[in-house]
Design an enzyme around this catalytic site. Structure first.
Site, PDB file in Angstrom:
ATOM      1  N   CYS A 118       5.555 -27.188 -36.614  1.00  0.00           N
ATOM      2  CA  CYS A 118       6.122 -25.837 -36.710  1.00  0.00           C
ATOM      3  C   CYS A 118       6.416 -25.507 -38.182  1.00  0.00           C
ATOM      4  O   CYS A 118       5.488 -25.304 -38.960  1.00  0.00           O
ATOM      5  CB  CYS A 118       7.356 -25.722 -35.831  1.00  0.00           C
ATOM      6  SG  CYS A 118       7.843 -24.013 -35.486  1.00  0.00           S
ATOM      7  N   GLU A 164       5.839 -32.708 -29.349  1.00  0.00           N
ATOM      8  CA  GLU A 164       6.816 -33.689 -28.871  1.00  0.00           C
ATOM      9  C   GLU A 164       7.368 -33.338 -27.496  1.00  0.00           C
ATOM     10  O   GLU A 164       7.818 -34.231 -26.752  1.00  0.00           O
ATOM     11  CB  GLU A 164       7.967 -33.819 -29.874  1.00  0.00           C
ATOM     12  CG  GLU A 164       8.921 -32.646 -29.975  1.00  0.00           C
ATOM     13  CD  GLU A 164       8.482 -31.540 -30.930  1.00  0.00           C
ATOM     14  OE1 GLU A 164       9.317 -30.695 -31.286  1.00  0.00           O
ATOM     15  OE2 GLU A 164       7.293 -31.532 -31.304  1.00  0.00           O
ATOM     16  N   HIS A 206       4.903 -27.441 -30.726  1.00  0.00           N
ATOM     17  CA  HIS A 206       5.803 -28.595 -30.625  1.00  0.00           C
ATOM     18  C   HIS A 206       5.221 -29.630 -29.660  1.00  0.00           C
ATOM     19  O   HIS A 206       5.586 -29.659 -28.469  1.00  0.00           O
ATOM     20  CB  HIS A 206       7.191 -28.146 -30.160  1.00  0.00           C
ATOM     21  CG  HIS A 206       7.959 -27.389 -31.190  1.00  0.00           C
ATOM     22  ND1 HIS A 206       8.809 -28.006 -32.087  1.00  0.00           N
ATOM     23  CD2 HIS A 206       7.981 -26.064 -31.489  1.00  0.00           C
ATOM     24  CE1 HIS A 206       9.330 -27.092 -32.890  1.00  0.00           C
ATOM     25  NE2 HIS A 206       8.845 -25.906 -32.546  1.00  0.00           N
TER      26      HIS A 206
END
Length: 555
Positions: free
Chosen positions: A388, A529, A527
């Site tokens: 990001c 993750e 993102h």
């Protein structure tokens, strides 16, 4: 559903906490969900938070930790990340609600006249709204696990406790149970585990009409048989339903640890399910084997601005652990405050690390340090993953130091300062396509929910490093941001070697950049993750840790 009955409604497990906060309700809920799955059941997990914010989206990470984003664009509590990581069930907007959202819905209905002029009260209007939320999708799964945030006795939580009391009364007998987490403190001076806080917590719960069926007791010491019997007697639960929860070296030991203590069996017994299906715990046995049997260590620096609170980057830390498990290495994470070298040379702070990760964030503070981290990684050929804002800082670094755009910066920083100081290679996203609709935003819109949120498709360039990572050219990832890299500068940056290797399907929004002449340097606007799991690591984290392992010469 394992029952085979199309009309079977979900069984509900309500998870509450007492004595102190941060006992691990979210982890216990997630682990229980995984254990029920191991026995062949389908599950969904939900979080009911008593705070008055509509959602965590506008809360400081120092207040609440990270914001977990779902595919359908909800900004939710970080516990939903635990739920997904342990069960693999994608969370939805209907899996998280706060007092703020409940009261907002009630007031909107009152303004529309839905209540036909009645006096609006906590009971029944607020509690009915909570019950309606809990009921969503109850024909989809075998078990619905609902965690109530905070601790019993909190004034904010009273409407939720009353709602779940009513809910269990409304449902047929045996369809709802209550699981309560408490603390058994160890007094070293007397060498005793004290049960009194647990007794008082249960009495508090009983005073509002809820009797727990299962007690999960956090303890640093084994619970002696005498204390277990005492808890069962004074808290009015079966002795087998007093479950110990000990401190663990890794959260991923929790499913096996709770199974050894009999939590899943206690739940099935409380529902009267017999005979219980035998669990298949092979997935979690493999996960634990990978955690504890490694071939070495890698050292990764996370360069951010919320480094004083690890929960601000919870999903990133866990995704690195997952990547380490896949590569049979232990990932040692160092939290590096980007502000420390905002105006200094980054080398003394970053030398010696096998890889560098720059996560997302908002605002200008610490960004010069993040830009220097990207520069250090590029110049020293250190594996780099920018997420990001971390991608945007890598683009700004390339624009300044390689493409010759000396004043390159972000419109976000100019907007924050109220003056024009940079040539914005990153700009405020004013419109984009979501599904079949065009979404528009302005600078002065309310902050809550005004970002590009949730799952979006991206198209990867054939032959790019990132296409090799994913094993294909079509991906879907979750976003949470207001600013985008400006494609006006794409040609100039690509001439310098920074390739835009992932774009939105319409070709307007950059999703991924990578340096062609670097061993492993990738920046992503989304993102990754948020979709990583211990039994299914995200490809980017899997390969990022592999690159760190190669850089550390473990291979």
């Amino acid at each position: 559903m394992i029952t085979g009955d199309a009309n079977q409604m979900a069984r509900y497990i309500f998870i509450t906490g007492g004595v102190v906060s941060s006992l691990g309700k979210g982890l216990a809920s997630a682990a229980l969900g995984a254990l029920l799955q191991a026995r062949g059941y389908t599950v969904r997990l939900r979080k009911l938070d008593p705070y008055l914010n509509v959602d965590p989206g506008t809360m400081s990470p120092f207040e609440h930790g990270e914001v977990f984003v779902t595919d359908d664009g909800a900004e939710t509590d970080l516990d939903l990340g635990h739920y997904e990581r342990f069960t693999g069930v994608p969370a939805r907007m209907t899996d998280s609600v706060s007092s703020g959202r409940i009261y907002s819905n009630v007031l909107e209905k009152e303004r529309r006249g839905d209540y036909l002029g009645k006096t609006i009260q906590v009971v029944p209007h607020v509690t009915n709204e909570i019950k309606d939320f809990i009921n969503i999708g109850d024909d989809e799964v075998d078990f619905m696990l609902c965690e109530i945030g905070g601790t019993v006795g909190d004034i904010e939580g009273l409407p939720f406790f009353e709602a779940i009391r009513q809910f269990s009364h409304d449902k047929p007998r045996g369809q709802c149970i209550f699981m309560h987490l408490t603390l058994l403190p160890w007094l070293a001076a007397s060498g005793e585990l004290k049960t009194k806080p647990t007794q008082h917590s249960v009495k508090e719960l009983q005073s509002i009409g809820i009797a727990p069926d299962i007690l999960v007791c956090r303890s640093e010491q084994p619970i002696p048989e005498k204390e277990r019997q005492k808890i069962a007697l004074f808290c009015n639960v079966r002795k087998e339903a007093v479950v110990a929860a000990y401190d663990l070296k890794s959260i991923y030991e929790a499913p096996l640890a709770y199974h050894r203590e009999g939590l899943d069996q206690a739940v099935l017994d409380a529902f009267g399910i017999a005979p219980a299906p035998r669990p298949d715990l092979s997935v979690w046995e493999d996960v634990n084997d990978r955690i504890h049997n490694t071939d070495g260590n890698v050292n990764i620096a996370i360069v951010g601005k919320y480094t004083q609170l690890e929960d601000a980057y919870k999903s990133i830390k866990e995704a690195l652990t997952h990547g380490g498990m896949h590569n049979r290495v232990k990932v040692n994470v160092s939290w590096v405050d980007a502000e420390v070298f905002d105006k200094e040379d980054a080398a003394p702070y970053l030398e010696g690390y096998d890889a560098i990760l720059v996560p997302g964030g908002f605002g200008e503070r610490g960004t010069e340090g993040k830009i220097k981290a990207a520069q250090f990684a590029r110049e020293h050929k250190v594996p780099y993953l920018g997420i990001c804002l971390g991608m945007q800082m890598a683009v700004i670094e390339a624009a300044r130091n390689v493409a010759g755009i000396k004043d390159a910066g972000s419109e976000e920083f100019d907007h924050e300062a109220g003056e024009k100081r940079f040539e914005p290679v990153v700009y405020h996203l004013k419109e984009w396509v979501q599904g079949n609709a065009k979404v528009t935003r302005k600078h002065d819109d309310d902050k809550g929910g005004t970002m590009r949120l949730g799952a979006y498709d991206a198209v990867l360039s054939d032959g790019s490093k990132v296409a090799g990572v994913y094993g294909g050219t079509a991906i879907e990832e979750r976003h949470r941001h207001r600013y985008e890299v400006d494609t006006t500068y794409r040609a100039k940056l690509e001439e310098c070697g920074l390739k835009f290797s992932g774009m939105s399907p319409d070709g307007r929004l950059p999703e991924i950049v990578e340096w062609e002449d670097h061993p492993w340097f990738i920046g992503v606007q989304f993102h990754p993750e948020l979709k990583s799991k211990p039994f299914d690591p995200h490809p980017l984290f899997r390969e990022f840790v592999r690159a760190a392992k190669e850089n550390s010469r473990l291979v």
